[in-house]
Design an enzyme around this catalytic site. Sequence first.
Site, mmCIF file in Angstrom:
data_model
loop_
_atom_site.group_PDB
_atom_site.id
_atom_site.type_symbol
_atom_site.label_atom_id
_atom_site.label_comp_id
_atom_site.label_asym_id
_atom_site.label_seq_id
_atom_site.Cartn_x
_atom_site.Cartn_y
_atom_site.Cartn_z
ATOM 1 N N ASN A 48 85.926 11.470 43.096
ATOM 2 C CA ASN A 48 86.345 12.632 42.312
ATOM 3 C C ASN A 48 87.779 13.005 42.683
ATOM 4 O OD1 ASN A 48 83.979 13.054 40.878
ATOM 5 N ND2 ASN A 48 83.149 14.541 42.320
ATOM 6 N N HIS A 103 79.573 13.410 33.703
ATOM 7 C CA HIS A 103 80.764 12.562 33.509
ATOM 8 C C HIS A 103 80.723 11.853 32.155
ATOM 9 C CE1 HIS A 103 82.235 12.833 37.743
ATOM 10 N NE2 HIS A 103 80.952 13.016 37.989
ATOM 11 N N TYR A 136 72.504 5.695 40.683
ATOM 12 C CA TYR A 136 73.371 5.106 39.651
ATOM 13 C C TYR A 136 72.736 3.909 38.970
ATOM 14 C CZ TYR A 136 77.030 8.322 41.061
ATOM 15 O OH TYR A 136 77.744 9.457 41.316
HETATM 16 FE FE1 HDE Z 1 77.797 11.045 40.410
HETATM 17 N N1 HDE Z 1 76.609 10.365 38.926
HETATM 18 N N2 HDE Z 1 76.169 11.761 41.369
HETATM 19 N N3 HDE Z 1 78.969 11.892 41.839
HETATM 20 N N4 HDE Z 1 79.412 10.383 39.484
HETATM 21 C C1 HDE Z 1 77.029 9.735 37.826
HETATM 22 O O1 HDE Z 1 76.084 7.788 36.934
HETATM 23 C C2 HDE Z 1 74.897 11.414 41.109
HETATM 24 C C3 HDE Z 1 78.556 12.582 42.927
HETATM 25 C C4 HDE Z 1 80.699 10.400 39.938
HETATM 26 O O2 HDE Z 1 83.060 6.981 35.137
HETATM 27 C C5 HDE Z 1 75.894 9.174 37.018
HETATM 28 O O3 HDE Z 1 76.868 6.260 35.456
HETATM 29 C C6 HDE Z 1 74.017 11.969 42.088
HETATM 30 C C7 HDE Z 1 79.606 12.732 43.887
HETATM 31 C C8 HDE Z 1 81.578 9.823 38.967
HETATM 32 O O4 HDE Z 1 81.082 6.163 34.730
HETATM 33 C C9 HDE Z 1 74.657 9.512 37.847
HETATM 34 C C10 HDE Z 1 74.816 12.668 42.952
HETATM 35 C C11 HDE Z 1 80.686 12.106 43.323
HETATM 36 C C12 HDE Z 1 80.761 9.441 37.905
HETATM 37 C C13 HDE Z 1 75.258 10.242 39.017
HETATM 38 C C14 HDE Z 1 76.161 12.528 42.495
HETATM 39 C C15 HDE Z 1 80.278 11.594 42.045
HETATM 40 C C16 HDE Z 1 79.430 9.803 38.261
HETATM 41 C C17 HDE Z 1 75.869 9.622 35.592
HETATM 42 C C18 HDE Z 1 74.387 13.475 44.156
HETATM 43 C C19 HDE Z 1 82.100 11.989 43.886
HETATM 44 C C20 HDE Z 1 81.205 8.814 36.595
HETATM 45 C C21 HDE Z 1 76.320 8.442 34.776
HETATM 46 C C22 HDE Z 1 73.655 12.731 45.101
HETATM 47 C C23 HDE Z 1 82.170 11.262 45.129
HETATM 48 C C24 HDE Z 1 81.357 7.340 36.724
HETATM 49 C C25 HDE Z 1 76.469 7.368 35.715
HETATM 50 C C26 HDE Z 1 81.881 6.776 35.424
HETATM 51 C C27 HDE Z 1 78.309 9.549 37.462
HETATM 52 C C28 HDE Z 1 74.506 10.679 40.020
HETATM 53 C C29 HDE Z 1 77.243 13.164 43.125
HETATM 54 C C30 HDE Z 1 81.184 10.899 41.195
HETATM 55 C C31 HDE Z 1 73.585 10.324 37.126
HETATM 56 C C32 HDE Z 1 72.510 11.814 42.117
HETATM 57 C C33 HDE Z 1 79.527 13.397 45.247
HETATM 58 C C34 HDE Z 1 83.090 9.665 39.073
HETATM 59 O O5 HDE Z 1 73.997 8.371 38.286
#
Ligand code: HDE
Length: 694
Positions: free
Chosen positions: A151, A78, A365
């Site tokens: 999402n 992202h 996060y």
């Molecule tokens: Fe994320 N995800 N994600 N994700 N995600 C990040 O956090 C993570 C997942 C989502 O505009 C990271 O700040 C793991 C699902 C958005 O700043 C990180 C898993 C969904 C954004 C991270 C998921 C998301 C992130 C990278 C599996 C939809 C951007 C930078 C367990 C429900 C937020 C950050 C923004 C961002 C980890 C799966 C949505 C690495 C470990 C499912 C919208 O922490």
Amino acid sequence: MAGTKKNKSVEPKTSRGNGGELHQASATTLTTNQGIPISDNQSSLRAGARGPTLLEDFVLREKITSFDHERIPERIVHARGSGAHGYFELEASMAKYTRADFLQRPGERTPVFARFSTVAGGADSVDLPRDVRGFAVKFYTREGNFDLVGNNIPVFFIQDAIKFPDLVHSVKMEPDRAFPQAASAHDTFWDFISLTPESTHMIMWAMSDRAIPRSLRMIEGFGVHTFRLVDKKGKSTFVKFHWRPKLGMQSVVWDEALKINGADNDYHRKDLWNAIASGDFPEWELFFQLFTEAQANKLGFDVLDPTKLIPEELIPLTKVGRLVLDRNPDNFFAETEQVAFCPANIVPGIDFSNDPLLQGRLFSYLDTQLSRLGSPNFHELPINAPKCPMHNFQRDGRMRTTVPKGRVNYEPNTLAPDSARENREAGFRTFPTLDAGDKLRVRSESFADHYTQARLFFQSQTPSEQNHIVSALVFELSLVETLAVRERMVSNLGNVDPDLARRVAHGLGMPKVPPPSKPAVPPSTMKPSPALSIQKKMKETLEGRMVACLVTDGVDKAVIDGLQREVKAAGAKLVIVAPRIGGVLRSDKQRLPADFTLQGGPSVLFDAVVIAPSTDGGSKLAREAAAVDFVRDAFGHLKAIGHTAGAAPLLAAAGIGRDPGVVPIDGKRGVAAFVAAAKKVRFFAREPMVRSSP
Ligand code: HDE
């Protein structure tokens, strides 16, 4: 030093290398970060006019050091995002389900910051790859920040957080060659996916038009996981969060997406910014999909499995309120880049479920923000700080900006009797559940059906949407070099729908269709859900869209006047595209300024087009490749095309025949007829004429 009196225009005279003088319009004096006034911001300190630069030059060193550290690590996923401020307005009290303060009083507004993002590409990648869009909203409530980090697709690729690094590694640029950027069409991604049948449902969505939205203002949003709401008495109701765009959902076609990426890298970012800047505020409605544990148990799939959705036709949505984005960030870095979303930011009255993906996210996060923002004090950055009072005894650390007073930095204490204390009534209390069992590394049996909902999604699409999914799969897999990966993927698709597998195999030129892989649980067929289709619920509207009119000298004033009136009345914006940016002379010899040149404004950037040259101009445009492409692309991308009589040679050069979306404009009624056609958004019935589908 020039004078520094406030409100008086000061013009410090500073010399340039060439001896010229630069006048600085600012009323305040430039200083270093230490507040030391700067006399010369053009030249570094030297031993002699042509001598070496001196280490002593603290002005130079500070400026360069600050610059060298301007970038912080971009988000691992992202990374490319666009943000905006706004508010959430509650429309119906949810007191029956939750004690969350911001969900009690209809009419009450809660400030928010939202960030939309693509997932795979780097911070400077294009806006329209085929990808999932992040839809993250930070609610600054009176009981602390609630982050709904969702999402635009209601399910996810994997069921357990432990697979996330593998998934992301596979989709990102391949580690040896560092390509492709922002693209899933490569071997490593499909290798992983073909070995991960649980991803098949998400793949159906990712290969659908959901992954190439027309605008961030036209996407849905989902919290994905099941959450809990908890009322004042401690009763819990399960909930899934849904955002619905006021402008309706809309996507582009793949060929258009590829061309938009070339024509305007920042297509979505600019669209969001311009809409807000012009007062056309993007809006979404928030819905709750509420259900009890008993209902959950009867669904036939596990609501803790993030690869499953609950069809609205089974459990309806309840409207809760609206999100309005009405202010652009003042500074991209300070706000959009530094905003730190965290699904663990939750307020009393909302709680987590045991979804194993969500559980992993609760850890991830905070960890990522520590590495990205470099300090546990990231909550002090204005964009992250709660807007309600905040008190605790956590202290110090890098870049602490608050200055706590007094000797007491611990609790319990008697030395500061007025200092903050825990509060059992107001405080966040976790919903008590009986969660005990053997310590196991297992995937629940109830998560084992990987294909039923992939089939549900595919079978809920219109034939045109199904064609797009087939074409997307063929496109992506055609770029996979390893034949065994292609075959394994087509085998998995056989469990979704035999016809889908057959068509993809045919599109890839496979001599025969590989037999379906053996599913862990044989899939069943659910009743199609029309809510999963974009086309079935598309709004016939031009609201928030852009109409372009291609003109030459001699363009009919009446046509332009009519368009300006009718397009505005339809809630859209009219832009003029002309051979030169200075514009053209209208039929009444008045100048009509242009918004784009033909080179800078290809039709992919607009929702509908009008071709309105003079007779002479039309013949000239017919020999101009960019003009021919303008028309041909608008036709190929299924858009409404209005045209005056003068456009005939250009339409002929572009090979445009009769079509319900090609509307002659001859006088006043013609403009209205064109706008009525443009409100249909796209003419999908035209597609077989312009594009074959495997
Ligand atoms: Fe994320 N995800 N994600 N994700 N995600 C990040 O956090 C993570 C997942 C989502 O505009 C990271 O700040 C793991 C699902 C958005 O700043 C990180 C898993 C969904 C954004 C991270 C998921 C998301 C992130 C990278 C599996 C939809 C951007 C930078 C367990 C429900 C937020 C950050 C923004 C961002 C980890 C799966 C949505 C690495 C470990 C499912 C919208 O922490």
